[in-house]
Structure formats: structure tokens, C-alpha cells
Design a protein around this motif. Structure first.
Motif, mmCIF file in Angstrom:
data_model
loop_
_atom_site.group_PDB
_atom_site.id
_atom_site.type_symbol
_atom_site.label_atom_id
_atom_site.label_comp_id
_atom_site.label_asym_id
_atom_site.label_seq_id
_atom_site.Cartn_x
_atom_site.Cartn_y
_atom_site.Cartn_z
ATOM 1 N N PRO A 105 0.817 -1.230 0.000
ATOM 2 C CA PRO A 105 0.000 0.000 0.000
ATOM 3 C C PRO A 105 0.846 1.274 0.000
ATOM 4 C CG PRO A 105 -0.784 -1.570 1.655
ATOM 5 C CD PRO A 105 0.533 -2.080 1.167
ATOM 6 N N VAL A 106 2.067 1.171 0.498
ATOM 7 C CA VAL A 106 2.970 2.341 0.507
ATOM 8 C C VAL A 106 3.658 2.485 -0.849
ATOM 9 C CG1 VAL A 106 5.038 3.336 1.575
ATOM 10 C CG2 VAL A 106 3.356 2.115 2.989
ATOM 11 N N LEU A 107 4.055 1.352 -1.436
ATOM 12 C CA LEU A 107 4.810 1.397 -2.693
ATOM 13 C C LEU A 107 3.930 1.742 -3.893
ATOM 14 C CD1 LEU A 107 7.047 -1.765 -2.198
ATOM 15 C CD2 LEU A 107 7.799 0.622 -2.112
ATOM 16 N N ALA A 108 2.692 1.218 -3.903
ATOM 17 C CA ALA A 108 1.843 1.350 -5.087
ATOM 18 C C ALA A 108 1.653 2.807 -5.544
ATOM 19 C CB ALA A 108 0.501 0.658 -4.859
ATOM 20 N N PRO A 109 1.316 3.736 -4.632
ATOM 21 C CA PRO A 109 1.127 5.118 -5.112
ATOM 22 C C PRO A 109 2.413 5.718 -5.687
ATOM 23 C CG PRO A 109 0.215 4.825 -2.905
ATOM 24 C CD PRO A 109 1.014 3.592 -3.212
ATOM 25 N N ALA A 110 3.556 5.394 -5.091
ATOM 26 C CA ALA A 110 4.829 5.937 -5.583
ATOM 27 C C ALA A 110 5.124 5.415 -6.992
ATOM 28 C CB ALA A 110 5.965 5.568 -4.626
ATOM 29 N N VAL A 111 4.905 4.117 -7.191
ATOM 30 C CA VAL A 111 5.162 3.528 -8.510
ATOM 31 C C VAL A 111 4.190 4.117 -9.544
ATOM 32 C CG1 VAL A 111 5.187 1.373 -9.834
ATOM 33 C CG2 VAL A 111 6.080 1.406 -7.509
ATOM 34 N N ARG A 112 2.906 4.254 -9.167
ATOM 35 C CA ARG A 112 1.928 4.840 -10.104
ATOM 36 C C ARG A 112 2.286 6.277 -10.462
ATOM 37 N NH1 ARG A 112 -4.204 4.197 -8.854
ATOM 38 N NH2 ARG A 112 -4.216 5.129 -10.934
ATOM 39 N N LEU A 113 2.726 7.048 -9.464
ATOM 40 C CA LEU A 113 3.104 8.442 -9.730
ATOM 41 C C LEU A 113 4.268 8.514 -10.706
ATOM 42 C CD1 LEU A 113 2.781 10.308 -6.348
ATOM 43 C CD2 LEU A 113 1.811 10.992 -8.547
ATOM 44 N N ALA A 114 5.266 7.674 -10.501
ATOM 45 C CA ALA A 114 6.430 7.685 -11.399
ATOM 46 C C ALA A 114 5.994 7.323 -12.818
ATOM 47 C CB ALA A 114 7.487 6.696 -10.901
ATOM 48 N N ALA A 115 5.135 6.299 -12.950
ATOM 49 C CA ALA A 115 4.681 5.859 -14.269
ATOM 50 C C ALA A 115 3.858 6.952 -14.953
ATOM 51 C CB ALA A 115 3.864 4.576 -14.135
ATOM 52 N N ARG A 116 3.011 7.638 -14.174
ATOM 53 C CA ARG A 116 2.207 8.720 -14.760
ATOM 54 C C ARG A 116 3.077 9.905 -15.152
ATOM 55 N NH1 ARG A 116 -3.639 8.376 -13.624
ATOM 56 N NH2 ARG A 116 -3.728 10.645 -13.844
ATOM 57 N N GLY A 117 4.111 10.168 -14.367
ATOM 58 C CA GLY A 117 5.037 11.253 -14.713
ATOM 59 C C GLY A 117 5.724 10.988 -16.037
ATOM 60 N N ILE A 118 6.182 9.754 -16.224
ATOM 61 C CA ILE A 118 6.839 9.394 -17.484
ATOM 62 C C ILE A 118 5.830 9.493 -18.635
ATOM 63 C CG2 ILE A 118 8.035 7.553 -18.757
ATOM 64 C CD1 ILE A 118 8.887 6.465 -15.937
ATOM 65 N N SER A 119 4.600 9.014 -18.405
ATOM 66 C CA SER A 119 3.559 9.064 -19.433
ATOM 67 C C SER A 119 3.315 10.511 -19.875
ATOM 68 C CB SER A 119 2.245 8.473 -18.901
ATOM 69 O OG SER A 119 2.439 7.141 -18.461
ATOM 70 N N ARG A 120 3.199 11.420 -18.905
ATOM 71 C CA ARG A 120 2.987 12.836 -19.244
ATOM 72 C C ARG A 120 4.163 13.369 -20.042
ATOM 73 N NH1 ARG A 120 -1.236 15.102 -16.054
ATOM 74 N NH2 ARG A 120 -1.721 13.686 -14.341
ATOM 75 N N ALA A 121 5.379 13.005 -19.632
ATOM 76 C CA ALA A 121 6.573 13.488 -20.339
ATOM 77 C C ALA A 121 6.600 12.951 -21.767
ATOM 78 C CB ALA A 121 7.835 13.066 -19.584
ATOM 79 N N LEU A 122 5.952 11.796 -21.997
ATOM 80 C CA LEU A 122 5.884 11.229 -23.353
ATOM 81 C C LEU A 122 4.751 11.839 -24.173
ATOM 82 C CD1 LEU A 122 6.396 7.421 -22.543
ATOM 83 C CD2 LEU A 122 8.018 8.906 -23.749
ATOM 84 N N GLY A 123 3.923 12.690 -23.530
ATOM 85 C CA GLY A 123 2.854 13.360 -24.273
ATOM 86 C C GLY A 123 1.461 12.844 -23.973
#
Lengths: 264, 264
Positions: free
Chosen positions: A238-256
Motif C-alpha cells: 500500500p505504501v509502494l503502489a502510489p509511488a510507482v503509479r506516480l512515477a509511471a504517470r510522470g513518465i507518461s505525461r513526459a511522453l505526451g
């Protein structure tokens, strides 16, 4: 070698096209064979010594191979420079790295970026945590899709045909916890789509757990996945999941990618 | 195209060996041309459309190129996987990354790893600081040896023949601060060897300064260099130099180097 044998060998070498022979020289190198002699290359590529010599010379001139002082060949810097342009290799990694670094700073665990190639996941980035679990994954490593968190993400968000084909084949087992039942795998893939994260627990080794989330391209399609791998014994999903999702969404945004309602 | 012209073009294409033609297709891709159509490739590689088509098909089958939905070609994942074996590319970077991350955490500035290729330095790793100076270097970028910190390190520790040849040629200037006098360059190289660090101030852009240190292989030879690039206006070289040297020595040790007295 007598005349007929030589002729047969020449025919078999000639049956392959010139590009195939050159690419066979490159394919002779892999992570267990990063350094090869000319005769190793000839043998592994299935080429006569004289053909191997001619092709290795051309590749070395160009910079695709490098020869060290002892006459051993390695993959060269120029090939690496061209390969750095691969959108799913270093180019993706260049966009992703700041977010992976943030994820590493937030968790101090092993952080990975991976893409799918057929029925396998290929790790394209790997930041090692100091106290992190002893999993032996390196850049360029491959695993079947169903055993790692990143693989489950890429399978869950793949086209239905991929999922059908994957679930129809035998599921390789690595530990007593590896999913080998296609019904259970399908249920897990549905869960991955529903929750936006994949959790793979002790499927690769008995002591590791990974939490992964999808990276989306501009069109919303899942093109990569990010994960952390932690010791199973004190994994706090439960602690790791939000951090991993945030990182993945950040990369997605950077990709457009632009979120439209709830997508992952 | 009339007959004689066609014949001349065919002769010129035939004059190149099969490996050269295939490598010309790969060389058509560079950082300003990471995505090419078949006709772009044909033109940039100097090949007829039919030859380019045949070679691109072989490279795509193998995975060295990938074709996207719009018919555009990119460098493929399989080439990237082979290139990941390059000892001076990703393989070096895998050993170096933890030390580069530590240097980044200690300074929060741009951190680089570079190797020498002829008279140029090639950046093989780049961690971007958030508040860092706006220098536009990317993985795979090249600069002449005399203008960057890493280049000065690699030149200073190169064989005498390299230094002779380099100082005998014109020194390209990028700013009013770029060293163009060979006598001054030789003096600076001696200083780099004496102090164990290279400082390049505003030689590439008017606002940046880099501090670099040598990475040594098991035999003690300098094989790479590490640097930080910071804004010139508030650069604290005495603070940065020990951190850069420590990172470079850490990588050297991880590569198998053992200090014998004072070496850098």
C-alpha cells in the motif's frame, strides 16, 4: 576438409543472404558471450573462418565491433551510439530517468523500466538500491510476461489476441509461487487493469516482490512499465503502489500522454 | 534517369561491399534523424530504393529496425540489446551508475560519464540536475577533447602521440574562453595530470563550468572520465573536485583498479 565438403559448406553459407550473415556476426554476442575471438564468432555465427574474418573486419572498420590488445572482439561504441536512438531503448530511458530517480530517492529500492518484446519483458533501465533484494536483473535481461510485475502490466494492457495466445501456452514456473494456471492468470490480469498496479509476489525468486504500473504513450496505449522490487518479507504494497503509479504517470505525461478520466 | 546514369549509379552501389551497404542503412540514423521513411534511408545511405528496401526488410526482420504504424522506421530494440554489451557503452555505465547517482545526490548538478573516440569525447551517461545549468548534452553527444572537463582528462591521460596529434591541429572555438592556443592547452594538460582533476570554464557555453576526474581500468590506464557541469556564476570548484574524484575512484575500483601510491 575435402572438396565436396568445402563445396557443401560454401553452398550452405551462400544460402544465407549477405545481410543475414552480417547480422549473424552481431547475434554471436550476448550477455554470456560479450567478448569473442574470431574463431568463436565463426563458430557461433555458423560462418567459415574466411567469411567471418571479412565481416568482422568490415564491422570493426565501421566501429560496430572493437578489437582489444589480445585480439578479442567486443561490441563497439559506434553501434551503441546508433542503438541509443532506439525509441524503446535509451530514448525512452532518457525521458524516464528523472522519474525513475525520484522513485529511487523515495523508496531506495531497486527501480526498473521495461518494455514488451513478443511474449517477454525486456528491462531497459535498472537503478539498484543499496539494501535492495538480491535479484539478478540487468539492463537487457528478459523474462516471460507472467512472472514479473512489469510483465503482468504489459500483458494486462496488451491486445486480446496477445492475452489469448499467452494464456494458451504453458506457463513456465520458477518458484512454488509462480502462476501456472491460465484461469488464475486471467483473473490477475483483470485485477491489474482494475487497480492500475500489478503485484508479483515470489514468482521469480522466493524472497522478492515487485509492484509495477503502466507507462502510456500520447495515444493512451501502454508502451512500457515501471516497477520496484523489494524483499518479500517486509514489502509494504500500500505504501509502494502510489509511488510507482506516480512515477509511471510522470513518465507518461513526459511522453505526451494526457489523462482523460480514469485510465490507469 | 537515362541508361548511362542508371548504369553509373549501379556501378557505384556495387563498388561498395555488402557489409558497407548494410551499415550505411544503420548510419542513416542519427540524433537529428531518429525516424526515417524508406526513401529517406535510400537517399541518406546513397542506395537505390530497391536495395534500401531489401536491406531495411532484413534489418527489420532481425529487429535492428522497427517500423511504426505510419511506415516510419526507427532503431529497434534488438540492436539496443546487442549494443548494451558494448564495454564502453552500457556495460561501463552499469558499473558506474551507482557512483554517478551518489555524485548526483551529493551535488544535485548535471553528472556525466564519457569515453574517448579518436579526437572526440562521447557522453555515455548523463544524469540531469533539476536546477542545473542549461547545457544541451545528451547520451551519445560528441565534443572535441579540448573544450570539456571530461575531454581534457581523456586527452591529458592519453598516449603522447595522441597529445602531439591533437595539439598540432586547429583547436575549434565555441566561446571567447575556449582554449585555442596549443601552448596553453599543453600547460593545462600538465595541470590536469598534476592535480587529478580538469576544470573547463565557459569553453562550451558562456555560463557553464565542468569539473572532471579520470576513471581507470584494472591496468591503471584511464578509460573514461566523470564530471559535473555547474553554472559558472556560482561554481565552487574546491567543493566539487573532491566529490568528482571520489566518484571516479569508486568506479575505477569497481572496474578492478587498485591504487598503487598516488595515481590520480
Amino acid at each position: 576438409m575435402d572438396r565436396p565438403a568445402l563445396a557443401a559448406s560454401a553452398r550452405s553459407a551462400n544460402a544465407r543472404s549477405a545481410p543475414d550473415r552480417l547480422l549473424a556476426v552481431l547475434a554471436a554476442f550476448d550477455h554470456t558471450h560479450p567478448a569473442l575471438s574470431l574463431s568463436d564468432i565463426s563458430r557461433r555465427a555458423g560462418l567459415t573462418l574466411s567469411t567471418a574474418h571479412r565481416l568482422v573486419a568490415a564491422l570493426t572498420d565501421w566501429g560496430a565491433l572493437e578489437r582489444d590488445g589480445s585480439g578479442t572482439y567486443h561490441v563497439g561504441l559506434r553501434l551503441w551510439e546508433v542503438a541509443a536512438l532506439a525509441p524503446r531503448g535509451l530514448a525512452l530511458r532518457q525521458v524516464a530517468l528523472p522519474y525513475l530517480e525520484d522513485l529511487y530517492e523515495a523508496t531506495h529500492e531497486n527501480v526498473q523500466l521495461a518494455v514488451r518484446d513478443g511474449h517477454e519483458v525486456v528491462y531497459t533501465e535498472w537503478l539498484s538500491g543499496r539494501s535492495a533484494v538480491g535479484v539478478h536483473i540487468r539492463v537487457g535481461a528478459r523474462w516471460p510476461l507472467h512472472v514479473t510485475g512489469v510483465g503482468l502490466v504489459l500483458l494486462a494492457h496488451g491486445v486480446p489476441e496477445l492475452q489469448e495466445a499467452y494464456c494458451a501456452r504453458p506457463l513456465t514456473s520458477y518458484t512454488a509461487h509462480t502462476i501456472t494456471d491460465p484461469v488464475r492468470l486471467r483473473r490477475m490480469l483483470a485485477e491489474v487493469r482494475r487497480t492500475g498496479v500489478a503485484v508479483s509476489s515470489r514468482q521469480v525468486t522466493d524472497d522478492a516482490l515487485s509492484v509495477a504500473a503502466p507507462v502510456r504513450g500520447p495515444d493512451g496505449a501502454v508502451t512500457a512499465a515501471v516497477s520496484v522490487v523489494v524483499p518479500h518479507a517486509h514489502a509494504q504494497v500500500p505504501v509502494l503502489a502510489p509511488a510507482v503509479r506516480l512515477a509511471a504517470r510522470g513518465i507518461s505525461r513526459a511522453l505526451g500522454w494526457q489523462p482523460q478520466g480514469r485510465q490507469d
